[in-house]
Design a protein around this motif. Sequence first.
Motif, PDB file in Angstrom:
ATOM      1  N   THR A 171       0.490  -1.187   0.008  1.00 37.24           N
ATOM      2  CA  THR A 171       0.099   0.156  -0.021  1.00 37.24           C
ATOM      3  C   THR A 171       0.907   1.074   0.227  1.00 37.24           C
ATOM      4  OG1 THR A 171      -2.158  -0.847   1.330  1.00 37.24           O
ATOM      5  CG2 THR A 171      -2.250   1.489   1.318  1.00 37.24           C
ATOM      6  N   ILE A 172       0.680   2.157  -1.319  1.00 37.42           N
ATOM      7  CA  ILE A 172       1.471   3.443  -0.985  1.00 37.42           C
ATOM      8  C   ILE A 172       0.879   4.471  -0.576  1.00 37.42           C
ATOM      9  CG2 ILE A 172       3.116   5.148  -2.513  1.00 37.42           C
ATOM     10  CD1 ILE A 172       4.064   2.198  -2.116  1.00 37.42           C
ATOM     11  N   GLN A 173       1.018   4.694   0.356  1.00 43.67           N
ATOM     12  CA  GLN A 173       0.138   6.104   1.313  1.00 43.67           C
ATOM     13  C   GLN A 173       0.269   7.191   0.995  1.00 43.67           C
ATOM     14  OE1 GLN A 173       1.306   4.852   5.283  1.00 43.67           O
ATOM     15  NE2 GLN A 173      -1.076   4.178   5.412  1.00 43.67           N
ATOM     16  N   ASN A 174      -0.531   8.063   1.049  1.00 40.87           N
ATOM     17  CA  ASN A 174      -0.775   9.496   0.584  1.00 40.87           C
ATOM     18  C   ASN A 174      -0.448   9.940  -0.745  1.00 40.87           C
ATOM     19  OD1 ASN A 174      -1.293  10.165   3.506  1.00 40.87           O
ATOM     20  ND2 ASN A 174      -0.159   9.692   4.234  1.00 40.87           N
ATOM     21  N   LEU A 175      -1.223   9.821  -1.650  1.00 40.29           N
ATOM     22  CA  LEU A 175      -0.917   9.949  -3.046  1.00 40.29           C
ATOM     23  C   LEU A 175      -2.064  11.318  -3.090  1.00 40.29           C
ATOM     24  CD1 LEU A 175       0.352   6.763  -4.874  1.00 40.29           C
ATOM     25  CD2 LEU A 175       1.628   8.014  -4.555  1.00 40.29           C
ATOM     26  N   LYS A 176      -1.428  12.040  -3.605  1.00 41.04           N
ATOM     27  CA  LYS A 176      -2.785  13.595  -4.329  1.00 41.04           C
ATOM     28  C   LYS A 176      -2.627  13.322  -5.589  1.00 41.04           C
ATOM     29  CE  LYS A 176      -2.627  18.677  -4.834  1.00 41.04           C
ATOM     30  NZ  LYS A 176      -1.365  19.393  -4.433  1.00 41.04           N
ATOM     31  N   VAL A 177      -4.525  13.641  -5.505  1.00 36.45           N
ATOM     32  CA  VAL A 177      -5.552  13.434  -6.961  1.00 36.45           C
ATOM     33  C   VAL A 177      -5.014  15.019  -7.354  1.00 36.45           C
ATOM     34  CG1 VAL A 177      -7.439  12.897  -7.305  1.00 36.45           C
ATOM     35  CG2 VAL A 177      -6.828  12.466  -5.423  1.00 36.45           C
ATOM     36  N   MET A 178      -3.904  14.672  -8.806  1.00 37.46           N
ATOM     37  CA  MET A 178      -3.906  16.010  -9.413  1.00 37.46           C
ATOM     38  C   MET A 178      -5.406  15.796 -10.412  1.00 37.46           C
ATOM     39  SD  MET A 178      -1.132  16.014  -8.479  1.00 37.46           S
ATOM     40  CE  MET A 178      -0.117  17.054  -9.357  1.00 37.46           C
ATOM     41  N   LYS A 179      -5.690  14.706 -11.273  1.00 32.84           N
ATOM     42  CA  LYS A 179      -6.549  15.589 -11.776  1.00 32.84           C
ATOM     43  C   LYS A 179      -7.824  14.084 -12.057  1.00 32.84           C
ATOM     44  CE  LYS A 179      -5.090  19.113 -14.023  1.00 32.84           C
ATOM     45  NZ  LYS A 179      -5.817  20.326 -15.233  1.00 32.84           N
ATOM     46  N   VAL A 180      -9.145  14.451 -12.652  1.00 31.62           N
ATOM     47  CA  VAL A 180      -9.686  13.634 -12.520  1.00 31.62           C
ATOM     48  C   VAL A 180     -11.201  13.519 -13.886  1.00 31.62           C
ATOM     49  CG1 VAL A 180     -12.217  13.033 -11.626  1.00 31.62           C
ATOM     50  CG2 VAL A 180     -10.537  13.409  -9.616  1.00 31.62           C
ATOM     51  N   PHE A 181     -10.902  12.349 -14.336  1.00 30.95           N
ATOM     52  CA  PHE A 181     -11.385  12.798 -15.720  1.00 30.95           C
ATOM     53  C   PHE A 181     -12.892  11.825 -15.579  1.00 30.95           C
ATOM     54  CE2 PHE A 181      -6.989  13.353 -16.833  1.00 30.95           C
ATOM     55  CZ  PHE A 181      -6.990  14.888 -17.492  1.00 30.95           C
ATOM     56  N   ALA A 182     -13.712  12.575 -15.397  1.00 32.56           N
ATOM     57  CA  ALA A 182     -14.988  11.696 -15.528  1.00 32.56           C
ATOM     58  C   ALA A 182     -15.171  11.301 -16.354  1.00 32.56           C
ATOM     59  CB  ALA A 182     -16.393  12.612 -14.565  1.00 32.56           C
ATOM     60  N   ASP A 183     -15.209  11.631 -17.677  1.00 33.98           N
ATOM     61  CA  ASP A 183     -15.725  11.365 -19.032  1.00 33.98           C
ATOM     62  C   ASP A 183     -15.275  10.052 -19.532  1.00 33.98           C
ATOM     63  OD1 ASP A 183     -13.451  13.378 -19.287  1.00 33.98           O
ATOM     64  OD2 ASP A 183     -14.215  13.113 -21.285  1.00 33.98           O
ATOM     65  N   LYS A 184     -14.048   9.931 -18.990  1.00 31.74           N
ATOM     66  CA  LYS A 184     -13.331   8.276 -19.305  1.00 31.74           C
ATOM     67  C   LYS A 184     -12.847   7.706 -17.809  1.00 31.74           C
ATOM     68  CE  LYS A 184     -10.317  11.253 -23.602  1.00 31.74           C
ATOM     69  NZ  LYS A 184     -10.054  11.697 -23.645  1.00 31.74           N
ATOM     70  N   ASN A 185     -13.184   7.887 -17.247  1.00 27.73           N
ATOM     71  CA  ASN A 185     -13.474   7.272 -15.753  1.00 27.73           C
ATOM     72  C   ASN A 185     -11.724   7.417 -15.611  1.00 27.73           C
ATOM     73  OD1 ASN A 185     -16.147   6.360 -15.999  1.00 27.73           O
ATOM     74  ND2 ASN A 185     -15.904   4.771 -17.351  1.00 27.73           N
ATOM     75  N   LEU A 186     -11.288   7.837 -15.781  1.00 27.43           N
ATOM     76  CA  LEU A 186      -9.601   8.206 -15.856  1.00 27.43           C
ATOM     77  C   LEU A 186      -9.624   9.482 -13.790  1.00 27.43           C
ATOM     78  CD1 LEU A 186      -7.900   8.691 -19.040  1.00 27.43           C
ATOM     79  CD2 LEU A 186      -8.231   5.931 -17.130  1.00 27.43           C
ATOM     80  N   ILE A 187      -8.277   8.233 -13.476  1.00 30.19           N
ATOM     81  CA  ILE A 187      -7.842  10.016 -11.946  1.00 30.19           C
ATOM     82  C   ILE A 187      -6.364   9.478 -12.260  1.00 30.19           C
ATOM     83  CG2 ILE A 187      -7.731   7.383 -10.844  1.00 30.19           C
ATOM     84  CD1 ILE A 187      -8.333   9.397  -8.075  1.00 30.19           C
ATOM     85  N   VAL A 188      -5.642  10.213 -11.765  1.00 33.22           N
ATOM     86  CA  VAL A 188      -3.954  10.867 -11.968  1.00 33.22           C
ATOM     87  C   VAL A 188      -3.955  11.656 -10.679  1.00 33.22           C
ATOM     88  CG1 VAL A 188      -3.011  11.705 -13.143  1.00 33.22           C
ATOM     89  CG2 VAL A 188      -4.408  12.225 -14.557  1.00 33.22           C
ATOM     90  N   VAL A 189      -2.848  10.670 -10.029  1.00 32.19           N
ATOM     91  CA  VAL A 189      -2.019  10.861  -8.958  1.00 32.19           C
ATOM     92  C   VAL A 189      -0.795  10.595  -9.109  1.00 32.19           C
ATOM     93  CG1 VAL A 189      -4.198   9.201  -7.585  1.00 32.19           C
ATOM     94  CG2 VAL A 189      -1.957   8.259  -8.509  1.00 32.19           C
ATOM     95  N   SER A 190      -0.225  11.027  -7.722  1.00 27.47           N
ATOM     96  CA  SER A 190       0.893  11.880  -8.455  1.00 27.47           C
ATOM     97  C   SER A 190       1.903  10.300  -7.809  1.00 27.47           C
ATOM     98  CB  SER A 190       1.556  13.074  -6.888  1.00 27.47           C
ATOM     99  OG  SER A 190       1.151  12.571  -5.066  1.00 27.47           O
ATOM    100  N   GLY A 191       2.873  10.500  -8.004  1.00 27.98           N
ATOM    101  CA  GLY A 191       4.077   9.170  -8.162  1.00 27.98           C
ATOM    102  C   GLY A 191       3.426   7.928  -8.177  1.00 27.98           C
ATOM    103  N   SER A 192       3.935   6.870  -7.810  1.00 20.28           N
ATOM    104  CA  SER A 192       4.497   5.675  -8.379  1.00 20.28           C
ATOM    105  C   SER A 192       2.676   4.306  -7.602  1.00 20.28           C
ATOM    106  CB  SER A 192       5.679   4.997  -8.641  1.00 20.28           C
ATOM    107  OG  SER A 192       5.938   4.156  -7.746  1.00 20.28           O
ATOM    108  N   VAL A 193       2.417   3.335  -7.672  1.00 21.46           N
ATOM    109  CA  VAL A 193       1.600   2.975  -7.128  1.00 21.46           C
ATOM    110  C   VAL A 193       1.863   0.936  -7.573  1.00 21.46           C
ATOM    111  CG1 VAL A 193      -0.138   4.139  -8.109  1.00 21.46           C
ATOM    112  CG2 VAL A 193      -0.202   2.372  -9.487  1.00 21.46           C
ATOM    113  N   PRO A 194       1.834   0.217  -6.992  1.00 24.85           N
ATOM    114  CA  PRO A 194       2.404  -1.012  -7.267  1.00 24.85           C
ATOM    115  C   PRO A 194       1.585  -1.835  -8.554  1.00 24.85           C
ATOM    116  CG  PRO A 194       1.180  -0.913  -5.150  1.00 24.85           C
ATOM    117  CD  PRO A 194       1.173   0.620  -5.835  1.00 24.85           C
TER     118      PRO A 194
END
Length: 205
Positions: A171-194
């Motif tokens: 689990t990678i904690q405290n990643l910031k939500v940079m962008k949310v593209f509701a029409d494409k069901n996409l979310i952009v978070v800072s940093g890397s995920v497993p």
Amino acid sequence: MSGIIGKKIGMTTIYSNGEAVPCTLIEAGPCVVTQIRTEENDGYSAVQLGYGEKKEKRTTKALMGHFKKANTTPKRKLVEFKEFEKQFTLGDTVRVEEVFVEGEFLDVSGKTKGKGFQGVVKRHGFAGVGQSTHGQHNRGRHPGSIGACSYPARVFKGIKMGGRMGNTNVTIQNLKVMKVFADKNLIVVSGSVPGPKNALVTLHK
């Protein structure tokens, strides 16, 4: 809802306040409510979400009945979320814009890339014995001595040695939500995920 299930798409860069921020692109949802846990029946309250399509021939009959109750197709991944505010019914759809907004922080859980059996240099960052072998043959990436003398006459448990690496839940904690593209069901978070690309991940507050 306190979280949602998604799929890792890959990494990109977003410029924020003049700085290049490495980010991960995640396809989050839409998820289907496949079960509702209640205090009366289960002893706790939770909502089970399903994500990703799965072939019927690869789904057990018990799970097929489970999905038919929710009037949905078989799902690849099921996750329960305990904290939720609104009331849900079976078959409801949960979308990413209903859960997260830009600027807030979240945790991402997933399974890391499996790297098989690895030695101490790759697994634990050992330097090896160096290039000056002093007569030793082919010892460049070996761990060196691992035990003591006649006492304790054994190797202590937990010592760093070669072994299976990766393929663990992280689990990678405290990643910031940079962008949310509701029409494409996409979310952009800072940093890397497993995980590798197309790996299933769980996003939660």
